[in-house]
Design an enzyme around this catalytic site. Structure first.
Site: not given
Ligand SMILES: O=C(O)[C@H](O)COP(=O)(O)O
Length: 235
Positions: A12, A25, A63, A90, A185, A187
């Site tokens: 996103h 998250g 998002r 995520e 997302h 992750n």
């Molecule tokens: O969920 C979150 O905070 C972000 O979308 C991804 O976070 P990260 O880059 O800390 O994994």
């Protein structure tokens, strides 16, 4: 006719909490102004390559959904069948959700925060009790009992729910030469890349996915990934 089948992955565009540097998250935070622009730009890059998709998939989080809407609008494929699934959400960031990443690093140290964010099996501290970051009562998650609802997820746990979705839903479509768009997302895409490219635990530590940048994977006849690249790297 090309013998490769292509899947476009897209994280996103920047969210309001990405902008504020907060862990997000499963919190349902919308795109920032910049994120909307990134999503439109991603749509333009995809459109320039002349993609015509057969299916699109995204998470249950706005998002990603809104990023997909911008892309479908830009490529004039708003009619495309879209499936939304929690499998692409995520990773659940547990008790870190809502907290500022720099403040958390001051408290716990950069190394600990890097582990929580990028390692394979380290789990962010779990959510305790019901607070405003707990979405277990949300109507979109009724299939979970409160006990099943995640209170935190490592990348390993994220892989456990992303890969069955990939194998059951996406893989058969690639076998049938369908062209697919997946808007997800950081992750959930890292989880897929770890699996597709067989990355080890050191390699996954250094893998970051930029917001709003289309990532193309090409698969051969036996559905093995043969090449991947970001669309902005095409000259
Ligand atoms: O969920 C979150 O905070 C972000 O979308 C991804 O976070 P990260 O880059 O800390 O994994």
């Amino acid at each position: 006719m090309s013998s490769v089948t292509r899947v476009v992955f897209l994280r996103h565009g920047q969210s309001k909490w990405n902008y504020e540097n907060r862990f997000t998250g499963w919190c349902d935070v919308d795109l920032s102004k910049k994120g909307c622009e990134e999503a439109k730009q991603a749509g333009m890059l995809i459109q320039k390559q002349g993609f015509i998709f057969d299916y699109a998939y995204t998470s249950l989080l706005k998002r990603a959904i809104h990023t997909l809407w911008y892309v479908l609008d830009k490529i004039d494929q708003a009619w495309l069948p879209v499936e939304k699934t929690w499998h692409l959400n995520e990773r659940h960031y547990g008790a870190l959700q809502g907290l500022n990443k720099t403040e958390v690093a001051k408290k716990y140290g950069d190394q600990q925060v890097k582990e929580w964010r990028r390692s394979f099996d380290s789990m962010p501290p779990p959510l305790h009790g019901i607070n405003q970051q707990f979405s277990g009562y949300d109507i979109r998650y009724t299939k979970f009992t409160l006990e099943q609802f995640p209170k935190s997820e490592s990348l390993a746990l994220t892989i456990n729910r992303v890969i069955p979705f990939w194998n059951n839903i996406i893989l058969p479509k690639i076998k049938n030469k369908k062209t697919i768009l997946i808007v997800a997302h950081g992750n959930s895409i890292r989880a897929l890349m770890k699996y597709l490219d067989g990355l080890n635990n050191e390699e996954i530590l250094e893998l970051n996915i930029p917001t709003g940048m289309p990532l193309i994977y090409e698969f051969n006849e036996v559905v093995k990934p043969v090449r991947h690249y970001y669309l902005n790297n095409i000259v």
